[in-house]
Scaffold this active site. Sequence first.
Site, PDB file in Angstrom:
ATOM      1  N   HIS A 163      -8.233   2.546   0.113  1.00  0.00           N
ATOM      2  CA  HIS A 163      -6.814   2.791  -0.194  1.00  0.00           C
ATOM      3  C   HIS A 163      -6.030   2.728   1.115  1.00  0.00           C
ATOM      4  O   HIS A 163      -6.136   3.618   1.945  1.00  0.00           O
ATOM      5  CB  HIS A 163      -6.643   4.150  -0.873  1.00  0.00           C
ATOM      6  N   ASP A 172      -2.618   2.696   2.822  1.00  0.00           N
ATOM      7  CA  ASP A 172      -1.181   2.957   2.721  1.00  0.00           C
ATOM      8  C   ASP A 172      -0.395   2.017   3.628  1.00  0.00           C
ATOM      9  O   ASP A 172      -0.717   1.877   4.812  1.00  0.00           O
ATOM     10  CB  ASP A 172      -0.872   4.403   3.123  1.00  0.00           C
ATOM     11  N   ASP A 177      -2.677   6.284  -6.207  1.00  0.00           N
ATOM     12  CA  ASP A 177      -2.138   7.403  -5.416  1.00  0.00           C
ATOM     13  C   ASP A 177      -0.750   7.899  -5.796  1.00  0.00           C
ATOM     14  O   ASP A 177      -0.451   9.058  -5.542  1.00  0.00           O
ATOM     15  CB  ASP A 177      -2.174   7.026  -3.919  1.00  0.00           C
ATOM     16  N   HIS A 205       4.522   3.988  -1.680  1.00  0.00           N
ATOM     17  CA  HIS A 205       4.612   5.370  -2.163  1.00  0.00           C
ATOM     18  C   HIS A 205       4.661   6.423  -1.059  1.00  0.00           C
ATOM     19  O   HIS A 205       4.695   7.619  -1.370  1.00  0.00           O
ATOM     20  CB  HIS A 205       3.494   5.663  -3.177  1.00  0.00           C
TER      21      HIS A 205
HETATM   22 ZN    ZN Z   1      -1.444   6.385  -0.655  1.00  0.00          ZN
END
Ligand code: ZN
Length: 874
Positions: A28, A30, A152, A402
């Site tokens: 994951h 970001d 997420d 996000h």
């Molecule tokens: Zn995230």
Amino acid sequence: LLSAFPINRSCHATKPNMLNVHLVPHTHDDVGWLKTVDQYYYGDRNDIQHAGVQYILDSVVDQLLKNPDRRFIYVETAFFYRWWKQQSSSMQQTVKQLVNEGRLEFVNGGWCMSDEATTHYSAVIDQMTMGLRFLNETFGPCGRPRVAWHIDPFGHAREHASMFAQMGYDGFFFGRLDYQDRARRMVKREQELLWRASNSLTPPMADLFTGILPNGYNPPEGFCWDQSCDDPPIRDDPDLEDYNVDDVVKRFLTIANSQAMVYKTNHIIMTMGSDFQYENANLWYKNLDKLIRYVNGQQANGSKVNVLYSTPSCYLQELHRANLTWALKTDDFFPYADDAHDFWTGYFTSRPALKRYERISNSNLQTCNQLEILGGPVSRKGPFGDGESQTMKKAMAVAQHHDAVSGTEKQHVANDYARRLANGWQHCQVFQVLRGITKHFSIKKRKKNQCSFGSAAIFSVNVYNPLARPVAWPVRLPVNGTSYVVSDAEGKSVDCQVCPYMHDIVHLYFLLKTEYLCVHVLQFIRVTFDPDTGLLSSLSNLETKQTIKLTQNFYWYNASDGNNKESNQPSGAYIFRPNSSTPFIISKTAKTESIQEVRQWFAPWVSQVVRLYGDSRALELEWTVGPLPIDDDLGKEVITRLDTSIKTSEYFYTDSNGREMLQRKKDFRPTWNLSQSEPIAGNYYPINSRAFIKDDVDQLTVVTDRSQGGGSLQNGSLEIMLHRRLLYDDVRGVGEPLNESSGVFPEGLVVRGCLRLSLDRPPSAADAHRPLAQQVVLQPLLTFTDGDLHPNTQLEFSGLQAALPPAVHLLTLTQWDKDSVLLRLEHQFQSQESKVNSHPVTVNLQVRHSITHRAHLTFTTLIEFGCFIQFYNI
Ligand SMILES: [Zn+2]
Ligand SMILES: *[C@@H]1O[C@H](CO)[C@@H](O)[C@H](O)[C@H]1NC(C)=O
Ligand SMILES: *[C@@H]1O[C@H](CO)[C@@H](O)[C@H](O)[C@H]1NC(C)=O
Ligand SMILES: *[C@@H]1O[C@H](CO)[C@@H](O)[C@H](O)[C@H]1NC(C)=O
Ligand SMILES: *[C@@H]1O[C@H](CO)[C@@H](O)[C@H](O)[C@H]1NC(C)=O
Ligand SMILES: *[C@@H]1O[C@H](CO)[C@@H](O)[C@H](O)[C@H]1NC(C)=O
Ligand SMILES: *[C@@H]1O[C@H](CO)[C@@H](O)[C@H](O)[C@H]1NC(C)=O
Ligand SMILES: *[C@@H]1O[C@H](CO)[C@@H](O)[C@H](O)[C@H]1NC(C)=O
Ligand SMILES: *[C@@H]1O[C@H](CO)[C@@H](O)[C@H](O)[C@H]1NC(C)=O
Ligand SMILES: *[C@@H]1O[C@H](CO)[C@@H](O)[C@H](O)[C@H]1NC(C)=O
């Protein structure tokens, strides 16, 4: 599941009489959070967080090549694109091979994994387009993601599911939902469901299979084999110390069997990875290879568990084959709470200046896109022949992440997002084209003194309206004179006023109409103020002859510091947790002053200007909040509350990503019996562009200029959170208090924004608030030129031969490649929301030749004014 389900032949075989465990190796990544997107890419600033995406992709590709059984999914195209550009053509060939064989699978595939609470649907569609286009052009059909993957984001918007369904995804997986909702769904085996994500589209157009992942997006406890984890590796040499294969297998079977109890089929999914994992992918894969070998080895001894490398689309394919009927859901997944006192409703408002900057950047990007087309080839000098808007497109795509527009990033990362947007504005120098194709107002100063825009006593304002219909829009400019003459493109003079504004700034105001409608200036709205308190006391619509009592004031919630017996949760960037349910009033009275508009002062850090424009059906409340005092060592969360005589019976309505409206009810969730533990924070919802309250006769709509959080906590009332400043971190990872300040505002950020109120009869309210909300999202762009214009300048231009019908919105008009443009039109009304407009419309398209601009003048500046002044300081 849709019947036209494509068969993925690269999926490993499963065993029909066993429990099949789909291991999904993933990372994951970001697109900015504790570090900036580029720091994450390179693995820079590992002192902040150890994370380097370039190494992850290097390492994963290497490991996939070592064993054809292995699988990996990749999500964030913003990173993949950075990596791809740097690979040799032989490496690119190798990766294409892995993709073609289904060993490397793209899921989601947008530029980022967008936030769902604070994004506007138009920007989400744009960022998905950017990512998916890159994958299509690079990998063809095998690179097409079949599954949406929002593991997420902190709550899930119905409009996102609707968009994903309409984009052709076969399913959607996520990790976070309310803890009470999850508990109920586990018992009823409803963690996999069918989301019917639109009231307006005929099923199955907006139907999407939705799966809730078993453990957020983490591996099961004890099975994290990344270099960042401490779980024991599989020690499988019986001659060495600490042989643990039996133990590992036993623990795994226990977890798999208990997980199977809360899902419906004989297939379960396990996410083997987490934040920025697989930088040294050998660790994960070496142990996963062994796990599969040893667990499946037990089948010879009667075990009924079969483990395999898999991907979300392979898992989904098995669910499809199971041919079951899934529970149906028609509402959304907001608000999200991970415990009784932990509602993630603060980020709906966190970083209000960044949220506004993102929204206005979207408006400018759409204008930039349109001008690149209308301006002809001369305006498309960008590297891909698709104009210079690329910089802005990428900045906007990154901003949808996000931890970007959501406001949950570290301060230095927020600054980086803002810098990228500012850079995008710079690159849309195509605004020069404005001179050729927009409507001009020429402004002359009557007295010979200095003008704020420079030394010229005459300047021209160029206006471009990106909507596909005429608008009336009030313009206010800061000037430094007392008397001006404004004339329009035909040289006719336009009514204007000069009035004093704050801090010795004077505003020149005039009403801009992008088409001549020959209407008289009409008074549509009336407001009254209570002479004793100085507060608003009523609002009337003179056209529909309706009046409501309306009191508006400002309050603040006292943040929890995290020291109390129920929970140690403080309020922070993500979480809203007031210390008490009664907000503190900032002032019972407002000091008021009335000079063509009403100014109200509530405290040195809260003021407001109330404006009523002739010809406008909306009342404008321009609020200025900050710097929020922090002498209590705690911080404040400031709201404005509108208390009305409308009989709401605890219902209110908020938009989903700026598109369809959803009904909300206090202390209520449509799909489960809520046990309410946070009476304020647990009743907050995202408001992206508007919210309303109504009864049978009156509807009060509030149109916001950015995403904000809000709720209706008393009958007849609607509150909106405007600004928040908090001195504690709320322990969700960001590791910083939300304590914004800047060079211009060292004492704490000052934020200004605008709420627009409209009062209507409920059956026709949508006819008013949909266009109003669109006007705020896509507002006229003003540019300025010193002096008078060259006599040959074309002073007016329209890109349309006729306005589009009221129901049709021009969503996108942008250059696609050298020879084609992308045009998106949408019906902007929900079914049954408007008697007049909730009907099918037909539009005949006829494209005329694009024009080239005639005059080439120097570009001066691009500024926002009045209600739209940005206090975001870069
Ligand atoms: Zn995230
Ligand atoms: C995918 O790319 C191909 C080749 O460039 C193109 O022909 C096709 O139209 C693209 N598909 C989409 C949906 O953009
Ligand atoms: C199967 O069970 C037998 C008897 O308990 C044991 O000896 C053997 O090692 C087991 N096989 C595996 C693969 O675990
Ligand atoms: C799926 O189930 C339905 C009944 O629920 C049945 O009519 C249909 O034949 C099944 N389809 C397949 C492919 O098994
Ligand atoms: C406004 O004009 C006055 C007089 O011409 C000048 O002294 C002053 O500096 C100007 N102020 C600004 C902000 O431009
Ligand atoms: C605000 O809450 C803190 C604890 O979170 C408390 O100590 C303080 O007294 C409260 N302030 C007011 C004005 O109630
Ligand atoms: C609010 O503050 C008071 C005083 O510090 C404290 O006793 C109480 O527990 C706090 N309540 C919450 C919900 O934080
Ligand atoms: C709001 O109105 C509903 C229905 O009229 C009523 O049941 C409820 O008690 C009211 N709530 C409050 C807080 O007054
Ligand atoms: C909520 O509780 C009521 C009464 O306890 C029950 O009748 C109803 O079915 C429950 N609703 C849901 C969605 O669980
Ligand atoms: C908050 O910001 C102010 C500056 O505006 C600074 O003086 C103060 O130390 C900061 N407090 C915390 C807890 O970060």
